[in-house]
Design an enzyme around this catalytic site. Structure first.
Site, PDB file in Angstrom:
ATOM      1  N   HIS A  72       0.645  -1.114   0.002  1.00 17.99           N
ATOM      2  CA  HIS A  72       0.036  -0.041   0.074  1.00 17.99           C
ATOM      3  C   HIS A  72       0.762   0.951   0.065  1.00 17.99           C
ATOM      4  O   HIS A  72       1.641   1.369   0.773  1.00 17.99           O
ATOM      5  CB  HIS A  72      -0.730  -0.001   1.265  1.00 17.99           C
ATOM      6  N   TYR A 201      -8.716   4.894   8.281  1.00 17.20           N
ATOM      7  CA  TYR A 201      -8.767   5.244   9.782  1.00 17.20           C
ATOM      8  C   TYR A 201      -9.968   6.383   9.904  1.00 17.20           C
ATOM      9  O   TYR A 201      -9.919   7.479   9.408  1.00 17.20           O
ATOM     10  CB  TYR A 201      -7.477   5.915  10.275  1.00 17.20           C
ATOM     11  N   PRO A 293      -2.736  -0.323  18.984  1.00 20.53           N
ATOM     12  CA  PRO A 293      -2.665  -0.943  17.570  1.00 20.53           C
ATOM     13  C   PRO A 293      -3.021   0.310  16.635  1.00 20.53           C
ATOM     14  O   PRO A 293      -2.685  -0.011  15.582  1.00 20.53           O
ATOM     15  CB  PRO A 293      -3.835  -2.077  17.430  1.00 20.53           C
ATOM     16  N   LYS A 297       2.342  -0.763  15.068  1.00 22.56           N
ATOM     17  CA  LYS A 297       3.666  -0.967  15.264  1.00 22.56           C
ATOM     18  C   LYS A 297       4.037  -2.037  16.059  1.00 22.56           C
ATOM     19  O   LYS A 297       5.323  -2.183  15.807  1.00 22.56           O
ATOM     20  CB  LYS A 297       4.109   0.853  16.175  1.00 22.56           C
ATOM     21  N   TYR A 385       4.571   6.346   9.941  1.00 20.51           N
ATOM     22  CA  TYR A 385       3.694   5.151   9.492  1.00 20.51           C
ATOM     23  C   TYR A 385       4.413   4.130   8.898  1.00 20.51           C
ATOM     24  O   TYR A 385       4.352   2.934   9.245  1.00 20.51           O
ATOM     25  CB  TYR A 385       2.588   5.636   8.756  1.00 20.51           C
TER      26      TYR A 385
END
Ligand code: APR
Ligand code: PHB
Length: 392
Positions: A72, A201, A293, A297, A385
């Site tokens: 992604h 998200y 979560p 990570k 990220y």
């Protein structure tokens, strides 16, 4: 039994460490209390940072990851009914994340371990560690009705948050930093084709929700619930109803629904044990630290810990040099705390806190508006990220 490094736990941390050591010709024994099937079936997180993917490729355990992992180059942040795209690769000079279930990682690593012929014990009972501050620490356990003892130079506590290694350290020798969150995640695995090619998200007034996936046929979804939520209270219909309420955007996007294959509730906490070493016991992965979560990570921190530990052990066995072992905790903790900071920030920006005032919610929305309209802010999100560098 005698070995160089005794490893407790066959999760990602223990298995990666065992293979990294094997590649340097360093001997290890891995002792796991669960069955092989249990370890492989356990559904966990699924986002690999660029560095974790590169590591698996370099280690020669990345074949299935390369075939089946979903790369992604971006993700979506959704709030006030709109999805906003964050182009991770464009903001980080080409880095990306790969969606590949942790259980698949574990399956690949068990295969690699088995091929080396080095010992890996499943279903070990009464696992205990001894003489941590001596030159000959030991692991004892019961296996197939026999008592086993492994005498080691070093021990690696890779036995997760509920393991026995961290509690074996005298409490005066370790400091715990901890935060519990007033919510957990209800997660499902659904037989439904992902309706978006990237993760979403979502901040919603009913609470956080996350759209993810495992394969072109399987969607993975979560939403925020109270921390002790009883999963028995949630029928499949009620789960879909809540999921769609939170995720559907003004342009009509929503996850595809389908048969729910698995469901469960996980609590959320931030936790760090310092230092990550006591005598000749080194803690790695979830045994030393837990992140909520939201930043994806956990698995990646386990990988960066064991990279440092494997380098330190290699340097010790090759050159008799203990400097990296002595710096192990300090090197890992710098990265761990930055991941803690990022995971805390993602969590607190996207969830609804039960005691929050309306002011806090408006401030969160302003935070998200700033984030998705500022290249500087999106770059900061993106570089964290995809993963900060693994330093040694
Ligand atoms: N003896 C032997 N093994 C044990 C014991 C014990 N007493 N207690 C726990 N274990 C095993 C667990 O069964 C598990 O297989 O240790 C392993 C620890 O693995 P993980 O919990 O997966 O932790 P880690 O390898 O550090 O990986 C971190 O796990 O929790 C996720 O999201 C987290 O992705 C992150 C990853
Ligand atoms: C997952 O796919 O399980 C997942 C993805 C992103 C997260 C957490 C979990 O932040």
């Amino acid at each position: 039994m005698r070995t160089q490094v005794g490893i407790v736990g066959a999760g990602p941390a223990g298995l990666l460490l065992g293979h990294l050591l094997h590649q340097q010709g360093i001997d290890s024994v891995i002792v796991e209390n669960r069955s092989q099937e249990y370890v492989i079936e356990r559904v966990r997180a699924g986002v690999l940072e660029q560095g974790t993917v590169d590591l698996m490729m370099q280690m020669g355990v990345g074949e299935r990851l390369q075939q089946q992992g979903l790369r992604h180059e971006g993700l979506y942040i959704s709030f006030a009914g709109r999805r906003h795209h964050v182009h991770l690769a464009e903001l980080t000079g080409g880095k990306a994340i790969t969606v590949y279930g942790q259980n698949e990682v574990v399956k690949d690593l068990i295969g690699a371990r088995t091929a080396t012929g080095r010992p890996l014990y499943f279903e070990a009972a009464q696992v205990a560690v001894h003489d941590l501050d001596s030159a000959r620490p030991r692991i004892t356990f019961q296996h197939g009705g026999r008592s086993e003892e492994v005498t080691c130079d070093f021990l690696a506590g890779c036995d997760g948050f509920h393991g026995i290694c961290r509690p074996a350290i005298p409490s005066s020798a370790v400091k715990i930093y901890e935060r519990e969150y007033p919510f957990g995640w209800l997660g499902i695995l659904a037989e439904a084709a992902p309706s978006c090619e990237e993760l979403v998200y979502t901040s919603h007034e009913r609470g956080f929700a996350l759209f993810s996936m495992r394969s072109p046929q399987i969607t993975r979804l979560y939403f925020q619930v109270p921390p002790e939520e009883d999963i028995g209270k949630w029928s499949d219909d009620a789960i879909w109803d809540e999921m769609l309420k939170r995720m559907t955007t003004a342009d009509g996007w929503a996850p595809n629904t389908g048969r729910i294959l698995q469901k469960g509730v996980t609590p959320m906490r931030s936790f760090v044990a310092e230092p990550m070493r006591y005598g000749n016991l080194f803690l790695a992965g979830d045994s030393a630290h837990i992140v909520p979560p939201t930043g994806a990570k956990g698995l990646n921190l386990a990988a960066s810990d064991v990279v440092v530990l494997a380098k330190a052990l290699t340097s010790f066995y090759r050159n008799g040099d203990p400097v990296l072992l002595d710096r192990y905790s300090e090197i890992c903790l710098r990265r761990v705390w930055k991941a803690q900071r990022f995971s805390w920030w993602m969590t607190s920006t996207l969830h609804r806190f039960p005691d929050a005032a309306e002011f806090d919610y408006r401030r969160q929305l302003a935070d998200l508006d700033y984030l998705t309209s500022s290249r500087a802010a999106m770059t900061s999100l993106a570089e964290n990220y995809v993963g900060l560098p693994m330093e040694v």
